[in-house]
Write a protein that holds these residues in place. Structure first.
Motif, PDB file in Angstrom:
ATOM      1  N   ASP A 119       0.833  -1.209   0.000  1.00 32.53           N
ATOM      2  CA  ASP A 119       0.000   0.000   0.000  1.00 32.53           C
ATOM      3  C   ASP A 119       0.868   1.260   0.000  1.00 32.53           C
ATOM      4  O   ASP A 119       0.512   2.268  -0.622  1.00 32.53           O
ATOM      5  CB  ASP A 119      -0.908   0.009   1.231  1.00 32.53           C
ATOM      6  N   THR A 120       2.012   1.181   0.671  1.00 30.70           N
ATOM      7  CA  THR A 120       2.927   2.324   0.745  1.00 30.70           C
ATOM      8  C   THR A 120       3.598   2.588  -0.597  1.00 30.70           C
ATOM      9  O   THR A 120       3.713   3.737  -1.037  1.00 30.70           O
ATOM     10  CB  THR A 120       4.002   2.068   1.823  1.00 30.70           C
ATOM     11  N   LEU A 121       4.043   1.530  -1.252  1.00 31.76           N
ATOM     12  CA  LEU A 121       4.752   1.685  -2.522  1.00 31.76           C
ATOM     13  C   LEU A 121       3.877   2.341  -3.589  1.00 31.76           C
ATOM     14  O   LEU A 121       4.386   3.012  -4.494  1.00 31.76           O
ATOM     15  CB  LEU A 121       5.255   0.324  -3.006  1.00 31.76           C
ATOM     16  N   LYS A 122       2.561   2.177  -3.486  1.00 30.85           N
ATOM     17  CA  LYS A 122       1.645   2.812  -4.436  1.00 30.85           C
ATOM     18  C   LYS A 122       1.655   4.339  -4.311  1.00 30.85           C
ATOM     19  O   LYS A 122       1.244   5.042  -5.235  1.00 30.85           O
ATOM     20  CB  LYS A 122       0.224   2.297  -4.213  1.00 30.85           C
ATOM     21  N   LEU A 123       2.116   4.835  -3.180  1.00 30.19           N
ATOM     22  CA  LEU A 123       2.079   6.278  -2.921  1.00 30.19           C
ATOM     23  C   LEU A 123       3.353   6.996  -3.366  1.00 30.19           C
ATOM     24  O   LEU A 123       3.432   8.226  -3.283  1.00 30.19           O
ATOM     25  CB  LEU A 123       1.858   6.532  -1.425  1.00 30.19           C
ATOM     26  N   LEU A 124       4.360   6.249  -3.826  1.00 24.80           N
ATOM     27  CA  LEU A 124       5.636   6.855  -4.185  1.00 24.80           C
ATOM     28  C   LEU A 124       5.488   7.758  -5.406  1.00 24.80           C
ATOM     29  O   LEU A 124       4.833   7.402  -6.389  1.00 24.80           O
ATOM     30  CB  LEU A 124       6.686   5.789  -4.460  1.00 24.80           C
ATOM     31  N   ARG A 125       6.125   8.918  -5.347  1.00 25.29           N
ATOM     32  CA  ARG A 125       6.171   9.869  -6.460  1.00 25.29           C
ATOM     33  C   ARG A 125       7.646  10.186  -6.738  1.00 25.29           C
ATOM     34  O   ARG A 125       8.189  11.136  -6.186  1.00 25.29           O
ATOM     35  CB  ARG A 125       5.401  11.145  -6.124  1.00 25.29           C
ATOM     36  N   PRO A 126       8.308   9.379  -7.580  1.00 25.26           N
ATOM     37  CA  PRO A 126       9.749   9.562  -7.812  1.00 25.26           C
ATOM     38  C   PRO A 126      10.044  10.849  -8.588  1.00 25.26           C
ATOM     39  O   PRO A 126       9.294  11.251  -9.478  1.00 25.26           O
ATOM     40  CB  PRO A 126      10.134   8.327  -8.626  1.00 25.26           C
ATOM     41  N   VAL A 127      11.180  11.465  -8.240  1.00 26.09           N
ATOM     42  CA  VAL A 127      11.614  12.720  -8.848  1.00 26.09           C
ATOM     43  C   VAL A 127      13.104  12.599  -9.169  1.00 26.09           C
ATOM     44  O   VAL A 127      13.854  11.964  -8.432  1.00 26.09           O
ATOM     45  CB  VAL A 127      11.388  13.900  -7.878  1.00 26.09           C
ATOM     46  N   ILE A 128      13.542  13.202 -10.270  1.00 24.99           N
ATOM     47  CA  ILE A 128      14.953  13.225 -10.629  1.00 24.99           C
ATOM     48  C   ILE A 128      15.647  14.354  -9.874  1.00 24.99           C
ATOM     49  O   ILE A 128      15.053  15.392  -9.591  1.00 24.99           O
ATOM     50  CB  ILE A 128      15.104  13.407 -12.154  1.00 24.99           C
ATOM     51  N   TYR A 129      16.934  14.158  -9.543  1.00 21.20           N
ATOM     52  CA  TYR A 129      17.712  15.227  -8.916  1.00 21.20           C
ATOM     53  C   TYR A 129      17.580  16.528  -9.712  1.00 21.20           C
ATOM     54  O   TYR A 129      17.508  16.526 -10.946  1.00 21.20           O
ATOM     55  CB  TYR A 129      19.203  14.864  -8.887  1.00 21.20           C
ATOM     56  N   ASP A 130      17.589  17.646  -8.989  1.00 18.79           N
ATOM     57  CA  ASP A 130      17.690  18.982  -9.576  1.00 18.79           C
ATOM     58  C   ASP A 130      16.436  19.455 -10.292  1.00 18.79           C
ATOM     59  O   ASP A 130      16.497  20.425 -11.038  1.00 18.79           O
ATOM     60  CB  ASP A 130      18.880  19.091 -10.546  1.00 18.79           C
ATOM     61  N   GLN A 131      15.324  18.810 -10.065  1.00 17.25           N
ATOM     62  CA  GLN A 131      14.083  19.290 -10.670  1.00 17.25           C
ATOM     63  C   GLN A 131      13.125  19.756  -9.584  1.00 17.25           C
ATOM     64  O   GLN A 131      13.008  19.139  -8.534  1.00 17.25           O
ATOM     65  CB  GLN A 131      13.432  18.198 -11.511  1.00 17.25           C
ATOM     66  N   LEU A 132      12.434  20.843  -9.909  1.00 17.47           N
ATOM     67  CA  LEU A 132      11.536  21.425  -8.927  1.00 17.47           C
ATOM     68  C   LEU A 132      10.156  20.799  -9.014  1.00 17.47           C
ATOM     69  O   LEU A 132       9.635  20.566 -10.091  1.00 17.47           O
ATOM     70  CB  LEU A 132      11.447  22.943  -9.139  1.00 17.47           C
TER      71      LEU A 132
END
Length: 581
Positions: free
Chosen positions: A133-146
């Motif tokens: 249930d937790t993994l579904k909530l992940l919002r990955p972002v690349i370094y240096d992006q706002l």
């Protein structure tokens, strides 16, 4: 705006800090307490806030003392997004599932014994389903992006150099017409370490939350520790003993593999003996984490990329053996050949390392080598403090093996590294909060910052709360900032990045060259830099070298932004390359 410290405030585990501004509540990390029964009991206590009211979590990295209570947060009502780097998201899938397995198994063992004693059953801290249930909530972002996490807050992740995907987080918060910038260090790494890039220096901040794990001491030079490790391996195996290395499955194990790779490649003087020594990585999670490393080569340092470009995989060598099954692990303790065993957990609190210690601690031929931080209350700390008897699986074991503590391998910045990071602020923060350190470390480091730089840091203790003075923070005019011309150095840094990616980008390079002859706004630099960051992740051909792909990584491999949207443009102060901010 307020900040409430809810973990890693009286020690080095359980990282958890709550930012409150208006109607927004944002959690920085949600880590597990580690270090023995007293610390473990703290994990079961209620959070000092309502999980259902937390808007989102901003996660610094995938070590359990920073992410290990995320499934518990979800279990108790949290349902918002969890922002982290893309590499951290890859690692969480491994780390949290392993953690759930340990909690479920511990509960099963307790209930089996408790049933015979007539005790009420206990529940695990969380289960595999809570992790899913937790993994579904992940919002990955690349370094240096706002990323705009809400209408009043924006974040940018910078490389912290601690483990794969670790981040220093810049957070901009608007409140009543004013905007303040908070910098959360997460865990800072050492400079000039293998595989990963150096920690990012940040130029400007209004408030800083920073770790102080080694605030009171410096590590020995890494080169000395590497030599010591080689000497220990040669000496121990020559007398017929085993070298047991308790190691964190993520980060430290991969660094050990990297160093042993160099041992076997470059030490001709010991060639005959080294050729007979097998190095076993006895941790399924470490094996999986190593594969995650190989899928994220875009964040490696230049030295490691050079290895890859020359066809050498720095995370593999002929004498390296990964053991997966429990039977393979057990057989290592019946194999009489001298060997090196790298196994988790790094503090010896769980996992296969405890079995290897049971079978090796009592024999004076063997050596136990610690290569990472050992928290107070852990078995690892007891061993480096000289305890002569320990209990493992209900059996008292005499400590006869040689015990070594090689701090030069630590993934945490030492006092000099922490000081250098603070000293690089060009705009002095109004306040620095010291967390993630034992009392002495925080006190000593606070005194150093006062004496050398004139700061009066807050040594955080317990679940304390502070109100941040927005009046001392500057009022930003973003439109004026966007109109400022970029410096020659900014343009040149962007040009250098572009030239190192692909020949297909020559037209962008050409336009950047033209800009050197005229005015180029910071906004245009931002746009070009965002293209660079996406291309680094999406088209880096190095991925095919270490993953076995027949084709380059393509845009289909890119991680979607929040809610599937395109990632917003990066808006930054200072240098725009992500190298020195």
């Amino acid at each position: 705006m307020k900040i409430q410290f809810c973990g890693a405030s009286s020690g080095v585990t359980g990282s958890c800090h709550l930012l409150k501004s208006g109607d927004h509540q944002v959690l920085l990390d949600c880590g597990q307490f580690q270090g023995g029964k007293a610390q473990d009991a703290m994990n079961y206590e209620p959070f000092p806030f309502n999980p259902a009211e937390i808007e989102c979590v901003v996660l610094s990295h995938a070590h359990i003392d920073h992410c290990g209570r995320l499934p518990l947060l979800v279990k108790r009502g949290f349902s918002g997004p969890i922002y982290c780097t893309d590499a951290t998201a890859d690692l969480l899938d491994i780390m949290l599932k392993d953690s759930a397995y340990i909690h479920e198994k511990d509960a099963e063992d307790l209930n089996r014994k408790g049933k015979r004693a007539g005790q009420a059953p206990v529940e695990p801290l969380y289960t595999l389903q809570d992790v899913l249930d937790t993994l579904k909530l992940l919002r990955p972002v690349i370094y240096d992006q706002l990323v705009h996490i809400n209408d009043e807050m924006r974040i940018v992740f910078n490389d912290a150099g601690h483990i794969l995907g670790s981040a220093i987080t810049e957070i901009w918060v608007k409140e009543e017409g004013k905007e303040a910038k908070i910098v959360f260090s997460g865990d800072l790494g050492m400079t000039e370490r293998p595989i990963l890039r150096d920690p990012t220096y940040i130029k400007k901040a209004d408030f800083v939350i920073m770790e102080s794990t080694y605030g009171s001491r410096n590590h020995v030079e890494e080169g000395a520790s590497i030599k010591d490790l080689l000497d220990i391996v040669i000496k121990t195996t020559k007398r017929g003993g085993n070298v047991i290395i308790p190691s964190f499955a993520v980060g430290r194990t991969q660094e050990m593999i990297f160093e042993f790779n160099k041992f076997f490649a470059n030490n001709g003087d010991y060639r005959e003996q080294l050729d007979k020594i097998k190095v076993y990585v006895d941790s399924p999670m470490a094996g999986s984490a190593t594969e995650v490393f190989k899928r994220n080569v875009q964040v490696f340092d230049d030295e490691t990329k050079d290895y890859l470009l020359h066809g050498d995989d720095p995370l593999d060598f002929p004498n390296l053996v990964f053991t997966r099954s429990s039977e393979e692990s057990r057989q290592l303790n019946f194999n009489t050949e001298p060997k090196v065993i790298i196994s988790a957990s790094g503090m010896c609190e769980a996992g296969r390392i405890r079995h290897h210690l049971k079978h090796n601690l009592w024999n004076s031929k063997n050596s136990i080598v610690f290569v990472g931080y050992q928290a107070v209350g852990t078995l690892g700390r007891a061993l480096i403090d000289g305890q002569d008897k320990v209990t493992l699986f209900g059996e008292e074991i005499s400590v006869k093996a040689e015990i070594y503590n090689l701090e030069g391998f630590s993934g945490h910045a030492d006092q000099n590294g922490l000081f250098a990071w603070v000293a690089h602020f060009q705009k002095r923060p109004s306040q620095i909060f010291l967390v993630h350190g034992e009392e002495e470390s925080k006190e000593v480091f606070a005194a150093l910052l006062h004496d050398k730089l004139g700061y009066d840091p807050v040594v955080v203790r317990g679940n304390s709360e502070f109100e941040l003075d927005m009046e001392s923070a500057k009022i930003l005019n973003l439109e004026e900032a966007k109109m400022q011309a970029a410096s020659f150095e900014d343009v040149q840094n962007v040009r250098n990045q572009i030239s190192g990616i692909h020949s297909e980008l020559e037209h962008i390079l050409y336009n950047t060259d033209l800009a050197l002859k005229g005015d180029l706004s910071e906004d245009k630099i931002i746009r070009i830099n965002n293209v660079i960051q996406e291309l680094k992740k999406a088209t880096l051909n190095l991925g095919s070298i270490v993953t076995g792909r027949d084709e380059p990584i393509t845009g289909q491999d890119m991680i979607e932004g929040p809610e599937g949207e395109k990632r917003p443009l990066k808006e930054r102060e200072g240098n725009l390359t992500g190298t020195v901010n």
